[in-house]
Design a protein around this motif. Structure first.
Motif, mmCIF file in Angstrom:
data_model
loop_
_atom_site.group_PDB
_atom_site.id
_atom_site.type_symbol
_atom_site.label_atom_id
_atom_site.label_comp_id
_atom_site.label_asym_id
_atom_site.label_seq_id
_atom_site.Cartn_x
_atom_site.Cartn_y
_atom_site.Cartn_z
ATOM 1 N N ILE A 1 0.846 -1.202 0.000
ATOM 2 C CA ILE A 1 0.000 0.000 0.000
ATOM 3 C C ILE A 1 0.879 1.250 0.000
ATOM 4 O O ILE A 1 0.636 2.211 -0.739
ATOM 5 N N ALA A 2 1.920 1.236 0.847
ATOM 6 C CA ALA A 2 2.803 2.402 0.947
ATOM 7 C C ALA A 2 3.575 2.654 -0.341
ATOM 8 O O ALA A 2 4.048 3.782 -0.581
ATOM 9 N N TRP A 3 3.721 1.638 -1.182
ATOM 10 C CA TRP A 3 4.421 1.798 -2.460
ATOM 11 C C TRP A 3 3.765 2.873 -3.314
ATOM 12 O O TRP A 3 4.456 3.658 -3.976
ATOM 13 N N SER A 4 2.417 2.915 -3.279
ATOM 14 C CA SER A 4 1.709 3.860 -4.147
ATOM 15 C C SER A 4 0.896 4.904 -3.386
ATOM 16 O O SER A 4 0.484 5.909 -3.984
ATOM 17 N N ASN A 5 0.653 4.697 -2.092
ATOM 18 C CA ASN A 5 -0.134 5.637 -1.297
ATOM 19 C C ASN A 5 0.817 6.602 -0.586
ATOM 20 O O ASN A 5 1.420 6.254 0.440
ATOM 21 N N VAL A 6 0.948 7.803 -1.123
ATOM 22 C CA VAL A 6 1.919 8.765 -0.603
ATOM 23 C C VAL A 6 1.570 9.190 0.821
ATOM 24 O O VAL A 6 2.462 9.333 1.671
ATOM 25 N N ASP A 7 0.296 9.381 1.123
ATOM 26 C CA ASP A 7 -0.100 9.814 2.465
ATOM 27 C C ASP A 7 0.258 8.755 3.509
ATOM 28 O O ASP A 7 0.743 9.080 4.600
ATOM 29 N N TYR A 8 0.008 7.507 3.177
ATOM 30 C CA TYR A 8 0.343 6.420 4.112
ATOM 31 C C TYR A 8 1.854 6.312 4.286
ATOM 32 O O TYR A 8 2.361 6.134 5.402
ATOM 33 N N ARG A 9 2.566 6.448 3.189
ATOM 34 C CA ARG A 9 4.028 6.417 3.264
ATOM 35 C C ARG A 9 4.538 7.537 4.175
ATOM 36 O O ARG A 9 5.425 7.310 5.013
ATOM 37 N N ASP A 10 3.981 8.726 4.037
ATOM 38 C CA ASP A 10 4.402 9.848 4.881
ATOM 39 C C ASP A 10 4.082 9.575 6.356
ATOM 40 O O ASP A 10 4.857 9.952 7.245
ATOM 41 N N ALA A 11 2.937 8.939 6.615
ATOM 42 C CA ALA A 11 2.576 8.607 7.996
ATOM 43 C C ALA A 11 3.578 7.622 8.604
ATOM 44 O O ALA A 11 3.957 7.746 9.767
ATOM 45 N N LEU A 12 4.020 6.647 7.802
ATOM 46 C CA LEU A 12 5.021 5.699 8.292
ATOM 47 C C LEU A 12 6.359 6.390 8.531
ATOM 48 O O LEU A 12 7.041 6.133 9.530
ATOM 49 N N LEU A 13 6.743 7.279 7.622
ATOM 50 C CA LEU A 13 8.007 7.989 7.781
ATOM 51 C C LEU A 13 7.984 8.910 8.995
ATOM 52 O O LEU A 13 9.021 9.165 9.615
ATOM 53 N N ALA A 14 6.811 9.402 9.363
ATOM 54 C CA ALA A 14 6.695 10.294 10.519
ATOM 55 C C ALA A 14 6.547 9.538 11.834
ATOM 56 O O ALA A 14 6.589 10.153 12.903
ATOM 57 N N SER A 15 6.371 8.223 11.763
ATOM 58 C CA SER A 15 6.178 7.440 12.985
ATOM 59 C C SER A 15 7.476 7.348 13.777
ATOM 60 O O SER A 15 8.577 7.355 13.211
ATOM 61 N N ALA A 16 7.330 7.243 15.084
ATOM 62 C CA ALA A 16 8.509 7.089 15.937
ATOM 63 C C ALA A 16 9.189 5.754 15.701
ATOM 64 O O ALA A 16 10.414 5.661 15.739
ATOM 65 N N ARG A 17 8.380 4.737 15.465
ATOM 66 C CA ARG A 17 8.927 3.415 15.161
ATOM 67 C C ARG A 17 8.004 2.687 14.202
ATOM 68 O O ARG A 17 6.785 2.777 14.313
ATOM 69 N N VAL A 18 8.623 1.934 13.286
ATOM 70 C CA VAL A 18 7.902 1.030 12.401
ATOM 71 C C VAL A 18 8.481 -0.358 12.652
ATOM 72 O O VAL A 18 9.707 -0.556 12.577
ATOM 73 N N LEU A 19 7.604 -1.326 12.970
ATOM 74 C CA LEU A 19 8.057 -2.651 13.381
ATOM 75 C C LEU A 19 7.673 -3.703 12.351
ATOM 76 O O LEU A 19 6.606 -3.622 11.733
ATOM 77 N N PRO A 20 8.515 -4.730 12.162
ATOM 78 C CA PRO A 20 8.290 -5.746 11.125
ATOM 79 C C PRO A 20 7.297 -6.813 11.576
ATOM 80 O O PRO A 20 7.422 -7.388 12.649
ATOM 81 N N ASP A 21 6.322 -7.101 10.736
ATOM 82 C CA ASP A 21 5.261 -8.048 11.073
ATOM 83 C C ASP A 21 5.085 -9.027 9.919
ATOM 84 O O ASP A 21 4.693 -8.641 8.816
ATOM 85 N N GLY A 22 5.362 -10.307 10.160
ATOM 86 C CA GLY A 22 5.029 -11.311 9.160
ATOM 87 C C GLY A 22 6.224 -12.006 8.545
ATOM 88 O O GLY A 22 7.335 -11.465 8.470
ATOM 89 N N ILE A 23 5.978 -13.230 8.080
ATOM 90 C CA ILE A 23 7.030 -14.045 7.479
ATOM 91 C C ILE A 23 7.515 -13.436 6.168
ATOM 92 O O ILE A 23 8.660 -13.638 5.757
ATOM 93 N N GLY A 24 6.669 -12.623 5.514
ATOM 94 C CA GLY A 24 7.095 -11.985 4.269
ATOM 95 C C GLY A 24 8.269 -11.054 4.473
ATOM 96 O O GLY A 24 9.158 -10.968 3.612
ATOM 97 N N ILE A 25 8.282 -10.339 5.608
ATOM 98 C CA ILE A 25 9.436 -9.479 5.915
ATOM 99 C C ILE A 25 10.682 -10.324 6.110
ATOM 100 O O ILE A 25 11.781 -9.951 5.685
ATOM 101 N N HIS A 26 10.505 -11.479 6.750
ATOM 102 C CA HIS A 26 11.617 -12.413 6.950
ATOM 103 C C HIS A 26 12.220 -12.817 5.606
ATOM 104 O O HIS A 26 13.440 -12.793 5.402
ATOM 105 N N ILE A 27 11.351 -13.211 4.678
ATOM 106 C CA ILE A 27 11.830 -13.647 3.369
ATOM 107 C C ILE A 27 12.451 -12.480 2.612
ATOM 108 O O ILE A 27 13.483 -12.632 1.939
ATOM 109 N N GLY A 28 11.837 -11.298 2.728
ATOM 110 C CA GLY A 28 12.416 -10.120 2.087
ATOM 111 C C GLY A 28 13.805 -9.807 2.604
ATOM 112 O O GLY A 28 14.686 -9.389 1.837
ATOM 113 N N CYS A 29 14.032 -10.014 3.891
ATOM 114 C CA CYS A 29 15.371 -9.812 4.460
ATOM 115 C C CYS A 29 16.364 -10.813 3.882
ATOM 116 O O CYS A 29 17.495 -10.463 3.532
#
Length: 477
Positions: free
Chosen positions: A253-281
């Motif tokens: 969603i954040a790939w194309s939703n600029v407002d959501y991306r900005d909200a994540l960038l403004a967050s104090a912390r963004v935490l990894p959730d899910g096996i997909g992040i594991h595989i991406g790493c």
């Protein structure tokens, strides 16, 4: 006059029914105990012997290379085994591939089992509390319950508890299942050996904290305490902080939703959730410390909040769901303070009243379950009006703890298939997220790897702690 037999009242004066059955059971008990110990041991010998026989050419070459390289056959690591006896974990001496095959000789010898608690060093064994000493009643294993969960980043409850549960519930079927899950979890997550573990991960230019569940809970406790003096150099100390969890769907969603991306960038912390992040790493040659998902974090947060006097406000989900989740957690943690609850079914005209209700409650931590990206955008839009020091979007968390939606069995979580369980539960709603979204996420990770300069992190993401402005993700300690 005939004498009457003296009758003793109670069971002493009565013939016990089924005495012969009890006698048979007692006589068979040693045999049952022997079989319970012998069958796993025979399985270990069969698997270890068969594997070494099948791979005997490789074993012979490896043994020859070890002697040629070092003049000796094995390297032996001294460990503590069953009944606290001294054991050795063998590896072929020298360097190169297939060194670990020698460990199967330790299994044949009886020092190790295929499945069991992790073998400990002498120093680790001394530190084991007396309450957890039951782990020494069985052989340590090549595969441990803690190790399986750690591979996919869900070993949140601690090794001692997992070892106790394993020993008390051990069975041949359970051992085989754990061994199979170890293979699958290793393919998905691995143990991180040989891979870099940066403090901040980069997915599509969004900084994600590569942290542990324990550190995340500690951060929440500090961030929700306005009187905390631990870091006076931090300009954001005591200020409101927003926390977000992201899984592959969120990042899509954040790939194309600029407002959501900005909200994540403004967050104090963004935490990894899910096996997909594991595989991406893994695709990027990196190691993920833990899967810090909100569903597993919630009970740990409630336990810490109950201990340290923090209060929670639960906002979102269907009517009655937030209240049911709060009631469930208060039964589990009686000292937990829930300042208030509110369902998520309100329109824009009701928002001022909802915000007033939250602020008047005096809650330290606000949990919002609107689903991504709506929850994060709502928190970002009302960041100035809300008073709780920590605000976090938690997706469908309340539904799980209210009992409306069942969570995947542990064995499915251990092999990274919780998403498949959710797909089976709600195929009409989830098919696009998982069937299309997961491959799309991995494709986009590949695109990032081809042009990393296009997805550089903001400069502030790697800034020193003291220089980082409020609202920018702080690094894990």
């Amino acid at each position: 006059m005939a004498r009457q037999a003296l009758k003793i009242p109670g069971p002493l004066g009565q013939r016990m029914r089924g005495r012969w059955r009890l006698s048979i059971r007692r006589s068979l008990l040693p045999a049952v105990r022997f079989l319970a110990d012998a069958i796993p041991r025979l399985l270990d010998i069969s698997v270890a012997g068969g594997l070494l026989l099948v791979l005997s050419p490789v074993v012979l070459v490896r043994a020859t290379a070890s002697i040629w390289q070092t003049g000796r056959l094995f390297d032996a690591e001294d460990l503590v085994g069953r009944f606290r006896s001294r054991i050795q974990r063998l590896a072929f001496a020298g360097h190169g591939p297939a060194r670990g095959l020698a460990v199967w000789l330790s299994v044949l010898k009886g020092d190790l089992a295929m499945v069991g608690p992790r073998p400990l060093t002498a120093a680790e064994a001394v530190a084991v509390p007396a309450a957890d000493a039951v782990r020494f009643a069985v052989r340590p294993g090549l595969v441990s319950p803690f190790g399986v969960k750690r591979k996919v980043g869900i070993a949140h409850v601690g090794e001692s508890r997992l070892d106790r549960e394993f020993v008390y519930g051990q069975s041949v079927k359970g051992d085989l299942g754990l061994a199979a899950r170890s293979v699958l979890s290793g393919m998905l997550g691995g143990d991180g050996t040989g891979r870099a573990m940066p403090r901040v991960l980069n997915f599509f230019g969004i900084p994600i904290q590569n942290t542990s569940m324990a550190e995340a809970v500690d951060w929440l406790m500090v961030a929700s305490d306005p009187s905390d003096p631990s870091d006076p150099s931090d300009p954001g100390r005591g200020a409101a902080r927003q926390l977000a969890f992201v899984n592959p769907d969120c990042l899509n969603i954040a790939w194309s939703n600029v407002d959501y991306r900005d909200a994540l960038l403004a967050s104090a912390r963004v935490l990894p959730d899910g096996i997909g992040i594991h595989i991406g790493c893994r695709m990027q040659g990196l190691a993920l410390r833990e899967n810090v998902n909100g569903t597993d974090l919630f009970p740990l947060l409630c336990a810490a909040a109950a201990q340290q006097g923090r209060s929670l406000f639960l906002l979102g989900a269907r009517p009655g769901i937030a209240a049911a989740a709060a009631e469930h957690m208060q039964q589990r943690y009686p000292a937990l303070r829930v300042a208030g609850t509110r369902d998520g079914y309100f329109d824009a005209a009701d928002e001022p009243a909802v915000i007033e209700q939250i602020n008047q409650s005096g809650a330290d931590i606000l949990l919002v379950a609107f689903g991504a990206p709506r929850q994060d955008l709502w928190l970002q839009r009302h960041r100035q009006a809300l008073k709780p020091l920590v605000r976090m979007g938690v997706g469908g968390l309340f539904d799980f703890y209210a009992g409306r939606i069942r969570r995947a069995p542990v064995w499915m979580r251990e092999i990274g298939l919780e998403w498949a369980y959710r797909l089976l539960q709600e195929p009409g709603r989830m098919w696009r997220r998982y069937v299309i979204g997961n491959p799309l996420f991995l494709y986009r990770v590949w695109r990032q790897m081809q042009a990393p300069e296009r997805f550089a992190l903001p400069a502030a993401a790697n800034a020193p702690e003291a220089a980082r402005p409020a609202g920018v993700a702080r690094m894990a300690p």
